[in-house]
Design an enzyme around this catalytic site. Structure first.
Site, PDB file in Angstrom:
ATOM      1  N   LYS A   1       3.851  -2.455  11.887  1.00 31.37           N
ATOM      2  CA  LYS A   1       4.965  -1.667  12.628  1.00 31.37           C
ATOM      3  C   LYS A   1       5.063  -0.156  11.730  1.00 31.37           C
ATOM      4  O   LYS A   1       4.977   0.885  12.449  1.00 31.37           O
ATOM      5  CB  LYS A   1       6.266  -2.205  12.563  1.00 31.37           C
ATOM      6  CG  LYS A   1       7.263  -1.642  13.372  1.00 31.37           C
ATOM      7  CD  LYS A   1       8.627  -2.650  13.388  1.00 31.37           C
ATOM      8  CE  LYS A   1       8.456  -3.953  13.626  1.00 31.37           C
ATOM      9  NZ  LYS A   1       9.566  -4.890  13.710  1.00 31.37           N
TER      10      LYS A   1
ATOM     11  N   HIS B   1       0.688  -1.172  -0.033  1.00 33.34           N
ATOM     12  CA  HIS B   1      -0.072  -0.285  -0.196  1.00 33.34           C
ATOM     13  C   HIS B   1       0.756   1.280  -0.077  1.00 33.34           C
ATOM     14  O   HIS B   1       0.628   2.285  -0.384  1.00 33.34           O
ATOM     15  CB  HIS B   1      -1.101  -0.001   1.051  1.00 33.34           C
ATOM     16  CG  HIS B   1      -0.174   0.206   2.565  1.00 33.34           C
ATOM     17  ND1 HIS B   1       0.601  -0.931   3.115  1.00 33.34           N
ATOM     18  CD2 HIS B   1      -0.094   1.056   3.183  1.00 33.34           C
ATOM     19  CE1 HIS B   1       1.044  -0.463   4.147  1.00 33.34           C
ATOM     20  NE2 HIS B   1       0.761   0.885   4.349  1.00 33.34           N
TER      21      HIS B   1
ATOM     22  N   LYS C   1      10.027  -9.190   4.227  1.00 34.76           N
ATOM     23  CA  LYS C   1      11.187  -9.380   5.259  1.00 34.76           C
ATOM     24  C   LYS C   1      11.777 -10.641   4.271  1.00 34.76           C
ATOM     25  O   LYS C   1      10.992 -11.082   3.438  1.00 34.76           O
ATOM     26  CB  LYS C   1      10.423 -10.137   6.407  1.00 34.76           C
ATOM     27  CG  LYS C   1      11.412 -10.412   7.497  1.00 34.76           C
ATOM     28  CD  LYS C   1      11.785  -9.354   8.402  1.00 34.76           C
ATOM     29  CE  LYS C   1      12.544  -9.210   9.342  1.00 34.76           C
ATOM     30  NZ  LYS C   1      12.547  -8.279  10.225  1.00 34.76           N
TER      31      LYS C   1
ATOM     32  N   SER D   1      16.035   3.578   9.766  1.00 33.45           N
ATOM     33  CA  SER D   1      16.164   3.183   8.597  1.00 33.45           C
ATOM     34  C   SER D   1      15.590   4.206   7.614  1.00 33.45           C
ATOM     35  O   SER D   1      16.307   4.444   6.612  1.00 33.45           O
ATOM     36  CB  SER D   1      15.737   1.776   8.244  1.00 33.45           C
ATOM     37  OG  SER D   1      16.502   0.786   8.766  1.00 33.45           O
TER      38      SER D   1
ATOM     39  N   LYS E   1       9.578  -2.854   3.114  1.00 33.62           N
ATOM     40  CA  LYS E   1      10.773  -2.617   3.875  1.00 33.62           C
ATOM     41  C   LYS E   1      10.636  -3.731   5.048  1.00 33.62           C
ATOM     42  O   LYS E   1       9.894  -4.159   5.502  1.00 33.62           O
ATOM     43  CB  LYS E   1      10.685  -1.168   4.963  1.00 33.62           C
ATOM     44  CG  LYS E   1      12.093  -0.721   5.563  1.00 33.62           C
ATOM     45  CD  LYS E   1      12.970   0.117   4.846  1.00 33.62           C
ATOM     46  CE  LYS E   1      14.192   0.291   5.439  1.00 33.62           C
ATOM     47  NZ  LYS E   1      15.050  -0.883   5.332  1.00 33.62           N
TER      48      LYS E   1
HETATM   49  P1  NAD Z   1      21.259 -10.781  17.117  1.00 32.09           P
HETATM   50  O1  NAD Z   1      21.690 -11.746  16.080  1.00 32.09           O
HETATM   51  O2  NAD Z   1      22.406  -9.346  16.800  1.00 32.09           O
HETATM   52  O3  NAD Z   1      21.167 -11.180  18.560  1.00 32.09           O
HETATM   53  C1  NAD Z   1      20.484 -12.165  18.817  1.00 32.09           C
HETATM   54  C2  NAD Z   1      21.041 -12.455  19.952  1.00 32.09           C
HETATM   55  O4  NAD Z   1      20.209 -13.733  20.452  1.00 32.09           O
HETATM   56  C3  NAD Z   1      22.301 -13.287  19.948  1.00 32.09           C
HETATM   57  O5  NAD Z   1      23.230 -12.593  21.309  1.00 32.09           O
HETATM   58  C4  NAD Z   1      22.262 -14.631  20.465  1.00 32.09           C
HETATM   59  O6  NAD Z   1      23.244 -15.367  20.989  1.00 32.09           O
HETATM   60  C5  NAD Z   1      20.907 -14.671  21.218  1.00 32.09           C
HETATM   61  N1  NAD Z   1      20.222 -16.039  21.198  1.00 32.09           N
HETATM   62  C6  NAD Z   1      20.066 -16.834  19.938  1.00 32.09           C
HETATM   63  N2  NAD Z   1      19.462 -17.884  20.584  1.00 32.09           N
HETATM   64  C7  NAD Z   1      18.965 -17.609  21.700  1.00 32.09           C
HETATM   65  C8  NAD Z   1      18.539 -18.335  22.570  1.00 32.09           C
HETATM   66  N3  NAD Z   1      17.828 -19.530  22.439  1.00 32.09           N
HETATM   67  N4  NAD Z   1      18.343 -17.935  23.954  1.00 32.09           N
HETATM   68  C9  NAD Z   1      18.927 -16.850  24.243  1.00 32.09           C
HETATM   69  N5  NAD Z   1      19.418 -15.986  23.445  1.00 32.09           N
HETATM   70  C10 NAD Z   1      19.488 -16.420  22.116  1.00 32.09           C
HETATM   71  O7  NAD Z   1      19.974 -10.255  16.395  1.00 32.09           O
HETATM   72  P2  NAD Z   1      19.009  -8.831  16.581  1.00 32.09           P
HETATM   73  O8  NAD Z   1      19.400  -7.885  15.399  1.00 32.09           O
HETATM   74  O9  NAD Z   1      19.567  -8.219  17.898  1.00 32.09           O
HETATM   75  O10 NAD Z   1      17.723  -9.194  16.564  1.00 32.09           O
HETATM   76  C11 NAD Z   1      17.166  -9.715  17.863  1.00 32.09           C
HETATM   77  C12 NAD Z   1      15.354  -9.651  17.847  1.00 32.09           C
HETATM   78  O11 NAD Z   1      15.240  -8.290  17.416  1.00 32.09           O
HETATM   79  C13 NAD Z   1      15.118 -10.343  16.442  1.00 32.09           C
HETATM   80  O12 NAD Z   1      13.653 -10.857  16.644  1.00 32.09           O
HETATM   81  C14 NAD Z   1      14.834  -9.516  15.180  1.00 32.09           C
HETATM   82  O13 NAD Z   1      13.775  -9.520  14.618  1.00 32.09           O
HETATM   83  C15 NAD Z   1      14.211  -8.237  16.145  1.00 32.09           C
HETATM   84  N6  NAD Z   1      14.592  -6.849  15.544  1.00 32.09           N
HETATM   85  C16 NAD Z   1      15.982  -6.673  15.040  1.00 32.09           C
HETATM   86  C17 NAD Z   1      16.070  -5.367  14.544  1.00 32.09           C
HETATM   87  C18 NAD Z   1      17.297  -4.909  14.284  1.00 32.09           C
HETATM   88  O14 NAD Z   1      17.668  -3.546  13.891  1.00 32.09           O
HETATM   89  N7  NAD Z   1      18.640  -5.607  14.445  1.00 32.09           N
HETATM   90  C19 NAD Z   1      15.142  -4.601  14.532  1.00 32.09           C
HETATM   91  C20 NAD Z   1      13.814  -4.883  14.590  1.00 32.09           C
HETATM   92  C21 NAD Z   1      13.466  -6.187  15.307  1.00 32.09           C
END
Ligand code: NAD
Length: 476
Positions: free
Chosen positions: A97, A68, A109, A366, A73
Site C-alpha cells: 500500500k 526497505h 502491523k 497519517s 507503518k
Molecule cells: P472499526 O472497528 O471502526 O469498524 C468496524 C465495523 O465493522 C464496526 O462497526 C463493527 O461493528 C463492524 N463489524 C464487525 N464484525 C462484523 C461482521 N461480522 N459483519 C458486519 N460488520 C461487522 O474498524 P475500521 O477502522 O473502520 O476498520 C475496518 C476495516 O478497514 C479493517 O479491515 C481495517 O483494517 C481497515 N482499515 C482501517 C483503516 C483506518 O484508518 N481505521 C485504514 C485502512 C484500513
C-alpha cells in the site's frame, strides 16, 4: 472472519497467492521475490495486567514486513480474532500500500487479542499503556523506526495513550509525538485523519467513475448519483465512506450490514441517523427506517451497483463469490476477498478496486500527520493569510482594470487561503488520483492481451517493482 471453506487458504496465504500472481508478469530474480514476500520479523508479547482483582494475561503482536523504507507503518488492531498470520498478512499489505501511494514507509502491523467492548475506559487505558510499553522498549514504537495508527477496534483515544506512554519513556525526544498517528488534534493529530480512510474510499470510487473505459469494463453507467451501494461494517471507514457518498455524490445506500444483521431500504438509508442508532443500541436491529434481516451474509449477496466491504477479511470467498451480484467492489477493509473469491468474481466480470489502493487514505493522511509532528507546525500556518492578501490584491486590480466589481458570490472562495483541512484533502485527492492513474494504465495496457489482468494484479506489480527498485538501490 467470513464463512470460508476448508479448501480455502488462510489470509496470509491468500495475500501471497495474489503476490505470486503479480510476480508471474514481472522479471525479478527468485531470491529478490522471496525477500520482498516474507515478513522480516514478528514479535509476540504476553503481558499481565491486574484487573478486576486478578491478573489477566493478554497476547499482542507487532509484525514488520519490510524495512526497505523506514519508519515502518501500520495500524494496531484490537479484536479477539487477532493472530500471527493475520498480523503478518496485514503488515505485507501495508508494504504494498505504502509503495503504491508513494508514502515513504515500510510495512508493519500490530494487534492485541482483546474484545475492547468487554473493558471500560480505565481498564483499556491500562491495557493499552502496558502493551505500548512492551513495544516501545523494543523500538517497535518509535518516530524513526515504527509508527502505528488506528485500525479495527482502536481510535484516537488509544493513539493518545500510546503517544503519552512513549513520551513518558522518552522525555527528551523532541519528536515524541511522531511515534504514532491518528491522535486527537490536541495531542498532535491532524485535521481530516479520522475521516481519511473513508474519504479515500470515496475518492477511489470517484476516480473510477471519472474514466468511461473503466466504467465500461464494469458495465456501469456514468455518474455516481443514484447508484445503489451496500456497505458492510459502519465503523470508522464504512461510516465515513457511506456518509460522504450519500451527502456529496448522491449515492443511495440501499443496505448496511453490521454484526447483528442488516438493514435494507431500496430508497436509500440515512447514514447519519443509522450510525447514531448503532451507537445507541449496539446494532442495526430495530432501526425504524428500513427492513431488518438477521442474516447479514444474505444481504452481501443482494443486487447493487457498488459493494463496499468495510469490516473484516475473507468475507467474500470460494463459498459465496459466485452469488455476489454487484458490478463493482471497493475493498475498504483489508483483505475482504480471498484469492479464490477474487478469481470467481473476475471471471464473472466484477471489477474490484483493491484494498491496497482503496483504503490507502488512512496511511496517506497519517504520513501528513507524521510530517506535521516532525516539523512542529500546522500546515498552512505560515502562508494562509499571505495568500489571502494576494488574492485581495488581484481582486482590487481586476476591479480597477475593468471598472466593474468582483462577483460577491465568488469572493469568499476566491480569497480564502488554504487551511490545514483543505491542504490535507488536496494532498489526499492528489495521492489517490496519482496512484489510480498508475494502476489503471497498467491494468488497461495488460488487459489487451490478458483478460485475466485485474486492478489488484496491476497494483501489486507497481508496488513490488518499487520495493524491488529500492532493495536494488540499497545494494541487496
Ligand atoms: P472499526 O472497528 O471502526 O469498524 C468496524 C465495523 O465493522 C464496526 O462497526 C463493527 O461493528 C463492524 N463489524 C464487525 N464484525 C462484523 C461482521 N461480522 N459483519 C458486519 N460488520 C461487522 O474498524 P475500521 O477502522 O473502520 O476498520 C475496518 C476495516 O478497514 C479493517 O479491515 C481495517 O483494517 C481497515 N482499515 C482501517 C483503516 C483506518 O484508518 N481505521 C485504514 C485502512 C484500513
Amino acid at each position: 472472519m467470513g464463512n470460508t471453506s476448508s479448501k480455502e487458504p488462510g489470509f496470509r496465504e491468500s495475500v501471497n497467492l495474489m503476490f505470486d500472481r503479480a510476480v508471474r508478469h514481472m522479471n525479478l530474480s527468485e531470491g529478490l521475490v522471496e525477500k520482498i514476500k516474507v515478513a522480516n520479523s514478528t514479535y509476540t508479547v504476553r503481558f499481565g495486567v491486574k484487573l478486576r482483582g486478578d491478573i489477566r494475561t493478554f497476547t499482542g503482536y507487532r509484525s514488520v514486513h519490510s524495512e526497505h523504507s523506514e519508519p515502518v507503518k501500520g495500524g494496531i488492531r484490537y479484536a479477539l480474532s487477532v493472530n500471527q498470520n493475520e498480523v503478518e498478512a496485514l503488515a505485507a499489505l501495508m508494504t504494498y500500500k505504502c509503495a503504491l501511494v508513494e508514502v515513504p514507509f515500510g510495512g508493519s502491523k500490530g494487534g492485541l487479542c482483546i474484545d475492547p467492548r468487554e473493558w471500560d475506559q480505565d481498564e483499556l487505558e491500562r491495557i493499552t499503556r502496558r502493551f505500548a510499553f512492551e513495544l516501545i522498549k523494543r523500538d517497535l514504537i518509535n518516530p524513526s523506526q515504527n509508527v502505528p495508527a488506528p485500525d479495527m477496534g482502536t481510535g484516537e483515544q488509544e493513539m493518545a495513550w500510546i503517544a503519552d506512554q512513549y513520551h513518558r519513556m522518552n522525555t527528551t525526544d523532541i519528536d515524541a509525538r511522531a511515534c504514532v498517528t491518528g491522535k486527537p488534534l490536541n495531542a498532535g493529530g491532524i485535521r481530516g485523519r479520522v475521516e481519511a480512510t473513508g474519504r479515500g474510499v470515496q475518492y477511489a470510487i470517484r476516480d473510477f467513475f471519472r474514466h468511461p473505459d473503466d466504467l465500461e469494463v464494469a458495465g456501469l453507467s456514468k455518474g455516481m448519483a443514484g447508484k445503489r451501494v451496500i456497505v458492510q461494517g459502519l465503523g470508522n471507514v464504512g461510516y465515513h465512506a457511506a456518509k460522504f457518498m450519500q451527502e456529496e455524490d448522491e449515492c443511495l445506500i440501499t443496505a448496511v450490514i453490521e454484526r447483528d444483521g442488516a438493514i435494507i431500504n431500496e430508497k436509500g438509508l440515512d447514514v447519519e441517523t443509522l450510525f447514531a442508532h448503532i451507537k445507541e443500541h449496539g446494532g442495526v436491529a430495530k432501526y425504524p427506517h428500513g427492513k431488518y434481516e438477521k442474516d447479514g451474509s444474505k444481504v452481501l449477496e443482494m443486487e447493487c451497483d457498488i459493494l463496499i466491504p468495510a469490516a473484516l477479511e475473507s468475507v467474500i470467498n470460494l463459498e459465496n463469490a459466485d452469488r455476489i451480484k454487484t458490478k463493482l467492489i471497493c475493498e475498504a477493509a483489508n483483505g475482504p476477498i480471498t484469492a479464490g473469491g477474487n478469481e470467481i468474481l473476475r471471471d464473472k466480470g466484477v471489477v474490484i478496486i483493491p484494498d491496497m489502493f482503496a483504503n490507502a487514505g488512512g496511511v496517506t493522511v497519517s504520513y501528513f500527520e507524521w510530517v506535521k509532528n516532525l516539523s512542529h507546525i500546522r500546515f498552512g500556518r505560515m502562508q494562509r493569510r499571505q495568500e489571502e492578501a494576494r488574492q485581495e490584491m488581484v481582486i482590487e486590480a481586476l476591479e480597477k482594470m475593468t471598472g466593474k466589481s468582483f462577483p460577491n458570490e465568488l469572493r469568499g472562495a476566491f480569497v480564502s487561503g488554504a487551511d490545514e483541512l483543505t491542504l490535507v484533502r488536496s494532498g489526499l485527492d492528489d495521492t489517490m488520483r496519482g496512484a489510480y492513474a498508475d494502476m489503471r494504465q497498467l491494468w488497461l495496457d495488460k488487459r489487451k492481451d490478458d483478460k485475466e489482468m485485474d486492478l489488484r494484479t496491476a497494483a501489486f506489480m507497481i508496488s513490488i517493482q518499487r520495493v524491488a527498485d529500492s532493495y536494488r538501490a540499497l545494494g541487496l
